[in-house]
Design a protein around this motif. Structure first.
Motif, PDB file in Angstrom:
ATOM      1  N   PHE A  64       0.838  -1.203   0.000  1.00  0.00           N
ATOM      2  CA  PHE A  64       0.000   0.000   0.000  1.00  0.00           C
ATOM      3  C   PHE A  64       0.875   1.256   0.000  1.00  0.00           C
ATOM      4  CE2 PHE A  64      -2.148   3.448   2.200  1.00  0.00           C
ATOM      5  CZ  PHE A  64      -3.362   3.514   1.533  1.00  0.00           C
ATOM      6  N   VAL A  65       1.887   1.269   0.848  1.00  0.00           N
ATOM      7  CA  VAL A  65       2.783   2.430   0.938  1.00  0.00           C
ATOM      8  C   VAL A  65       3.522   2.622  -0.390  1.00  0.00           C
ATOM      9  CG1 VAL A  65       4.838   3.360   2.089  1.00  0.00           C
ATOM     10  CG2 VAL A  65       3.029   2.282   3.443  1.00  0.00           C
ATOM     11  N   GLU A  66       3.995   1.534  -0.984  1.00  0.00           N
ATOM     12  CA  GLU A  66       4.712   1.628  -2.262  1.00  0.00           C
ATOM     13  C   GLU A  66       3.789   2.149  -3.369  1.00  0.00           C
ATOM     14  OE1 GLU A  66       7.619  -1.086  -5.033  1.00  0.00           O
ATOM     15  OE2 GLU A  66       6.021  -2.088  -3.933  1.00  0.00           O
ATOM     16  N   PHE A  67       2.561   1.638  -3.426  1.00  0.00           N
ATOM     17  CA  PHE A  67       1.593   2.075  -4.431  1.00  0.00           C
ATOM     18  C   PHE A  67       1.280   3.565  -4.252  1.00  0.00           C
ATOM     19  CE2 PHE A  67      -2.700   2.514  -6.215  1.00  0.00           C
ATOM     20  CZ  PHE A  67      -2.534   1.904  -7.450  1.00  0.00           C
ATOM     21  N   THR A  68       1.064   3.964  -2.996  1.00  0.00           N
ATOM     22  CA  THR A  68       0.766   5.368  -2.700  1.00  0.00           C
ATOM     23  C   THR A  68       1.953   6.266  -3.053  1.00  0.00           C
ATOM     24  OG1 THR A  68      -0.716   4.647  -0.934  1.00  0.00           O
ATOM     25  CG2 THR A  68      -0.006   6.948  -0.881  1.00  0.00           C
ATOM     26  N   ALA A  69       3.163   5.792  -2.794  1.00  0.00           N
ATOM     27  CA  ALA A  69       4.360   6.573  -3.135  1.00  0.00           C
ATOM     28  C   ALA A  69       4.445   6.791  -4.649  1.00  0.00           C
ATOM     29  CB  ALA A  69       5.613   5.871  -2.621  1.00  0.00           C
ATOM     30  N   ASN A  70       4.070   5.785  -5.426  1.00  0.00           N
ATOM     31  CA  ASN A  70       4.073   5.944  -6.889  1.00  0.00           C
ATOM     32  C   ASN A  70       3.016   6.951  -7.335  1.00  0.00           C
ATOM     33  OD1 ASN A  70       6.178   4.365  -8.014  1.00  0.00           O
ATOM     34  ND2 ASN A  70       5.055   2.526  -7.441  1.00  0.00           N
ATOM     35  N   ILE A  71       1.883   6.974  -6.660  1.00  0.00           N
ATOM     36  CA  ILE A  71       0.861   7.986  -6.977  1.00  0.00           C
ATOM     37  C   ILE A  71       1.428   9.373  -6.699  1.00  0.00           C
ATOM     38  CG2 ILE A  71      -1.380   8.946  -6.282  1.00  0.00           C
ATOM     39  CD1 ILE A  71      -2.311   6.044  -5.792  1.00  0.00           C
ATOM     40  N   VAL A  72       1.976   9.544  -5.505  1.00  0.00           N
ATOM     41  CA  VAL A  72       2.513  10.848  -5.100  1.00  0.00           C
ATOM     42  C   VAL A  72       3.644  11.288  -6.039  1.00  0.00           C
ATOM     43  CG1 VAL A  72       3.754  12.053  -3.241  1.00  0.00           C
ATOM     44  CG2 VAL A  72       1.790  10.580  -2.698  1.00  0.00           C
ATOM     45  N   LEU A  73       4.463  10.351  -6.476  1.00  0.00           N
ATOM     46  CA  LEU A  73       5.587  10.672  -7.358  1.00  0.00           C
ATOM     47  C   LEU A  73       5.124  11.304  -8.668  1.00  0.00           C
ATOM     48  CD1 LEU A  73       8.673  10.451  -7.889  1.00  0.00           C
ATOM     49  CD2 LEU A  73       8.203   8.208  -8.895  1.00  0.00           C
ATOM     50  N   PHE A  74       3.949  10.918  -9.154  1.00  0.00           N
ATOM     51  CA  PHE A  74       3.497  11.419 -10.452  1.00  0.00           C
ATOM     52  C   PHE A  74       2.461  12.537 -10.370  1.00  0.00           C
ATOM     53  CE2 PHE A  74       6.133   8.412 -12.335  1.00  0.00           C
ATOM     54  CZ  PHE A  74       6.162   8.632 -13.708  1.00  0.00           C
ATOM     55  N   VAL A  75       2.080  12.958  -9.160  1.00  0.00           N
ATOM     56  CA  VAL A  75       1.194  14.120  -9.036  1.00  0.00           C
ATOM     57  C   VAL A  75       1.827  15.345  -9.699  1.00  0.00           C
ATOM     58  CG1 VAL A  75       0.174  15.754  -7.379  1.00  0.00           C
ATOM     59  CG2 VAL A  75      -0.094  13.286  -7.033  1.00  0.00           C
ATOM     60  N   PRO A  76       3.124  15.613  -9.496  1.00  0.00           N
ATOM     61  CA  PRO A  76       3.719  16.783 -10.164  1.00  0.00           C
ATOM     62  C   PRO A  76       3.612  16.739 -11.690  1.00  0.00           C
ATOM     63  CG  PRO A  76       5.155  16.028  -8.417  1.00  0.00           C
ATOM     64  CD  PRO A  76       4.082  14.983  -8.576  1.00  0.00           C
ATOM     65  N   LEU A  77       3.710  15.548 -12.288  1.00  0.00           N
ATOM     66  CA  LEU A  77       3.598  15.482 -13.750  1.00  0.00           C
ATOM     67  C   LEU A  77       2.232  15.981 -14.199  1.00  0.00           C
ATOM     68  CD1 LEU A  77       4.646  14.767 -16.540  1.00  0.00           C
ATOM     69  CD2 LEU A  77       3.831  12.437 -16.175  1.00  0.00           C
ATOM     70  N   GLY A  78       1.180  15.595 -13.495  1.00  0.00           N
ATOM     71  CA  GLY A  78      -0.150  16.085 -13.847  1.00  0.00           C
ATOM     72  C   GLY A  78      -0.267  17.595 -13.702  1.00  0.00           C
ATOM     73  N   LEU A  79       0.316  18.125 -12.624  1.00  0.00           N
ATOM     74  CA  LEU A  79       0.330  19.578 -12.422  1.00  0.00           C
ATOM     75  C   LEU A  79       1.086  20.274 -13.546  1.00  0.00           C
ATOM     76  CD1 LEU A  79       1.174  19.635  -8.628  1.00  0.00           C
ATOM     77  CD2 LEU A  79      -0.775  20.793  -9.629  1.00  0.00           C
ATOM     78  N   PHE A  80       2.313  19.803 -13.787  1.00  0.00           N
ATOM     79  CA  PHE A  80       3.158  20.446 -14.790  1.00  0.00           C
ATOM     80  C   PHE A  80       2.531  20.357 -16.177  1.00  0.00           C
ATOM     81  CE2 PHE A  80       6.866  19.048 -11.916  1.00  0.00           C
ATOM     82  CZ  PHE A  80       6.717  20.156 -11.109  1.00  0.00           C
TER      83      PHE A  80
END
Length: 170
Positions: A64-80
């Protein structure tokens, strides 16, 4: 869904610099020989055991933590992406993240046999970009809404300045 305004030139320049820094960090993570969490895995497992003993649901585990970390890692790409892409392309951010994630996982599979390619990473990365895109849309929409409201109040103050209002006699 209503469109958000295009950001200012200065805002786009700052976003471009942040995007370049984010891209460099992701490249380091992606092409690292060992998994990023290899040194921290034991600490994370111990921390989760500690928290589970104090009431944290056991469903919040390492995966769960690893999956969530991958989500968080790509939030900036959506913003940018949302801020930097032309208006007609703004909503394609999650698709771009999905395609980028597929390429990343294929590259890891072919070039880094010690790394594990995972379809879950692709789903998490695309989800993160979707979250980032929605946050960017909301922020730009909210900013524009505030500007319109300020303009309305400013126009009303100019049309009816306090000194021109008549006071009732008597």
């Amino acid at each position: 869904m209503p469109t958000a305004p295009l950001p200012s030139r200065r805002y786009r320049i700052v976003t471009s610099v942040l995007c370049a820094a984010w891209s460099a960090c992701v490249a380091v993570i992606v092409f690292r020989q060992a998994q990023v969490d290899s040194e921290a895995a034991g600490v994370l497992q111990r921390g989760l055991r500690f928290l589970h003993a104090r009431g944290l649901p056991t469903s919040i585990d390492y995966a769960f933590v690893e999956f969530t970390a991958n989500i968080v890692l790509f939030v900036p790409l959506g913003l940018f992406w949302f801020i930097l892409a032309p208006r007609g392309w703004r909503w394609h951010g999650p698709l771009v993240a999905f395609a980028l994630s597929v390429l990343i996982e294929l590259a890891q599979h072919v070039l880094l046999p010690q790394r594990v390619a995972s379809p879950y990473d692709v789903v998490a990365n695309g989800s993160g970009a979707l979250v980032g895109m929605l946050v960017a849309w909301g922020a730009l929409w909210w900013r524009e809404k505030g500007r319109r409201r300020q303009g309305h109040f400013r126009d009303a103050a100019v049309a009816h300045p306090p000194s021109s209002r008549r006071r009732p006699e008597g």
